[in-house]
Write an enzyme that holds these catalytic residues in place. Structure first.
Site, PDB file in Angstrom:
ATOM      1  N   GLY A 247       6.818  16.635   2.003  1.00  0.00           N
ATOM      2  CA  GLY A 247       5.448  16.436   2.444  1.00  0.00           C
ATOM      3  C   GLY A 247       4.403  16.377   1.356  1.00  0.00           C
ATOM      4  N   GLU A 289      12.673  18.526  -0.097  1.00  0.00           N
ATOM      5  CA  GLU A 289      13.061  17.201   0.407  1.00  0.00           C
ATOM      6  C   GLU A 289      11.943  16.166   0.229  1.00  0.00           C
ATOM      7  OE1 GLU A 289      16.082  18.802   3.909  1.00  0.00           O
ATOM      8  OE2 GLU A 289      14.019  18.263   4.425  1.00  0.00           O
ATOM      9  N   PRO A 290      11.667  15.756  -1.006  1.00  0.00           N
ATOM     10  CA  PRO A 290      10.638  14.742  -1.220  1.00  0.00           C
ATOM     11  C   PRO A 290      11.129  13.348  -0.854  1.00  0.00           C
ATOM     12  CG  PRO A 290      11.703  15.261  -3.292  1.00  0.00           C
ATOM     13  CD  PRO A 290      12.295  16.194  -2.256  1.00  0.00           C
ATOM     14  N   ARG A 292       8.337  10.379   0.184  1.00  0.00           N
ATOM     15  CA  ARG A 292       7.173   9.589  -0.204  1.00  0.00           C
ATOM     16  C   ARG A 292       6.858   9.751  -1.697  1.00  0.00           C
ATOM     17  NH1 ARG A 292       2.937   8.549   3.388  1.00  0.00           N
ATOM     18  NH2 ARG A 292       3.678  10.302   4.640  1.00  0.00           N
ATOM     19  N   CYS A 360      -0.269 -11.937  15.382  1.00  0.00           N
ATOM     20  CA  CYS A 360      -1.190 -12.235  16.472  1.00  0.00           C
ATOM     21  C   CYS A 360      -1.683 -10.932  17.098  1.00  0.00           C
ATOM     22  CB  CYS A 360      -0.498 -13.121  17.512  1.00  0.00           C
ATOM     23  SG  CYS A 360      -1.621 -13.825  18.712  1.00  0.00           S
ATOM     24  N   GLU A 361      -2.383 -10.148  16.291  1.00  0.00           N
ATOM     25  CA  GLU A 361      -2.950  -8.860  16.691  1.00  0.00           C
ATOM     26  C   GLU A 361      -4.257  -8.672  15.943  1.00  0.00           C
ATOM     27  OE1 GLU A 361      -1.978  -6.596  18.864  1.00  0.00           O
ATOM     28  OE2 GLU A 361      -0.055  -7.499  19.403  1.00  0.00           O
ATOM     29  N   TYR A 389       7.860   3.946   3.482  1.00  0.00           N
ATOM     30  CA  TYR A 389       7.556   3.561   4.863  1.00  0.00           C
ATOM     31  C   TYR A 389       6.995   2.141   4.983  1.00  0.00           C
ATOM     32  CZ  TYR A 389       8.152   8.555   5.098  1.00  0.00           C
ATOM     33  OH  TYR A 389       8.661   9.821   4.947  1.00  0.00           O
TER      34      TYR A 389
END
Length: 430
Positions: A247, A289-290, A292, A360-361, A389
């Protein structure tokens, strides 16, 4: 735009790993994810050094959900990292890549029977058990296979870190783990008396993601160490391992003020030793637990600029050939990013524009109101810090193929994932 790792500017053009971004865009087309391999390696080595992996036998487990093609499994093996997986697909990727299964931590709040069977068959090192349903199923499968499986219990320690609402996981109202305040953890300990095929050796907690403040991790250390002491005194179970999750926050824009890997690791180690000394227990083996913070800043995405639409007195929309299909985070979390034109790195950045995707958003906006150099259709735009991610949460919405992935290091380009074709999109359709 902040330069990360091996990024450098040569004659007004951005280079990563000694390779020009225009060359990458030309050879692999756009969109394309580009990973700075040396920066990934440096981050892994920093974690192992300052978390005392060699000195104390602590372990650093890369959280594969951030980005896990076979390439990353092989790189993590080379760097002596452990691996955190959360699904059968991630587990299978690690297995097929030759990653040592004894160094795998298998997470997940709703592992299927097939996934549990896979984990037992492959010889996963530790199951991080999330609930009573999984505990019963794991005991049954291990008994059938005549195996004993080491496990951690995942707990929710009741710590609320200051992060986005969707990525808080340590507070009581969470889908993850056995809660302490309602007694679920203690009920799970009691239930172990019924089993002889699962062996509890540790506890795990994860308090959230993109956290910049060290204090919540120190609070977590205190909760976990006291729980180690309580579990031994009340139940006679000696927990040798404590997994503190991940985190640690990273830089995306100049609003982010991340601390160094060294600062987090040293603070956690120091607090653990201090707390254990004060409450009179041996210092357990620690796991962190890295995910990111290993890959986010090492990854970038290159796009080609298409239409440029100026709405007088409102804004200028600059559209690229990707968007929410290769980076969903801005749509999900309103996540911020930085960008630049790769061949105009030293030019003035006086133009305020909004970078739009091609889906198309109306919500397919990558960056709003960002200052860039003068833009023309056909220019190559880079968004930085997309390593975590981005690819792992990519989709085929609007039937858009997923981009290619490459790694760069020492002037060489290594293909990691090929670009999807339209035929690939149709492959599973009957």
């Amino acid at each position: 735009m902040k330069l990360h790792g091996s990024m450098e500017i040569r004659e007004n053009e951005l280079y990563i790993g000694g390779v020009g971004c225009r060359q990458i865009a030309s050879e692999y087309k756009t969109p394309v994810y580009v990973f700075d391999e040396q920066l990934i390696i440096d981050n892994c080595r920093e974690y192992r050094k300052y978390f005392k992996a060699e000195e104390n036998g602590n372990r650093v487990a890369y959280a594969g959900k951030a980005f896990l093609p076979s390439y990353m499994c092989r790189l993590m093996k080379e760097e002596k990292m452990c691996l955190d997986v959360v699904s059968g697909g991630e587990l299978y990727t690690a297995y097929k890549s030759g990653f040592p299964m004894e160094n795998v931590f298998f997470h997940g709040n709703n592992k299927t029977r097939e996934e549990v069977e896979m984990g037992v068959a492959y010889g996963v090192g530790k199951f991080v058990v999330d609930n009573f349903y999984e505990l019963d199923m794991l005991e049954e499968i291990c008994e059938r296979e005549n195996k004993v499986q080491e496990i951690y219990f995942r707990i929710t320690p009741g710590i609320e870190a200051h992060t986005h609402e969707y990525i808080k996981t340590g507070q009581i109202d969470s889908k993850f783990g056995f809660a302490l305040v309602n007694g679920d953890y203690y009920n799970a300990i009691e239930k172990l008396k019924e089993y002889d095929r699962v062996k509890l050796v540790g506890i795990h907690a994860h308090i959230g993601s993109q956290i910049f403040d060290i204090d919540p991790f120190l609070d977590e250390v205190d909760v976990m160490m006291n729980l180690v002491k309580e579990t031994k005194e009340k139940y006679g179970i000696e927990l040798t391992d404590v997994d503190l999750g991940g985190g640690i926050g990273v830089y995306y824009t100049d609003e982010d003020k991340p601390k160094a890997i060294k600062d987090f690791c040293e603070a956690i180690i120091e607090r653990t030793e201090k707390t254990c000394s004060e409450i009179g227990i041996d210092v357990p083996k620690l796991v962190i637990e890295p995910g990111r913070s290993v890959v986010a800043n090492a990854g970038s995405t290159l796009y080609t600029i298409g239409s440029i639409k100026e709405i007088k007195d409102v804004r200028v929309y600059v559209s690229v050939d990707g968007g929410m299909t290769d980076n969903i985070r801005p749509s999900l979390y309103h996540a911020g990013y930085e960008c630049s034109i790769v061949n105009k790195m030293n030019s003035n950045t006086d133009n305020k524009v909004t970078i739009a995707g091609k889906c198309c958003e109306s919500g397919d906006i990558l960056i709003s109101n960002v200052a860039v150099s003068e833009i023309e259709s056909g220019d190559t735009l880079i968004t930085t810090s997309t390593g975590a991610y981005g690819y792992s949460m990519s989709s085929n919405y609007n039937k858009i193929p997923k981009p290619a992935v490459v790694a760069v290091k020492d002037g060489k380009i290594t293909p990691v994932c090929r670009r999807q074709t339209f035929d690939d999109l149709m492959e599973l359709e009957l």
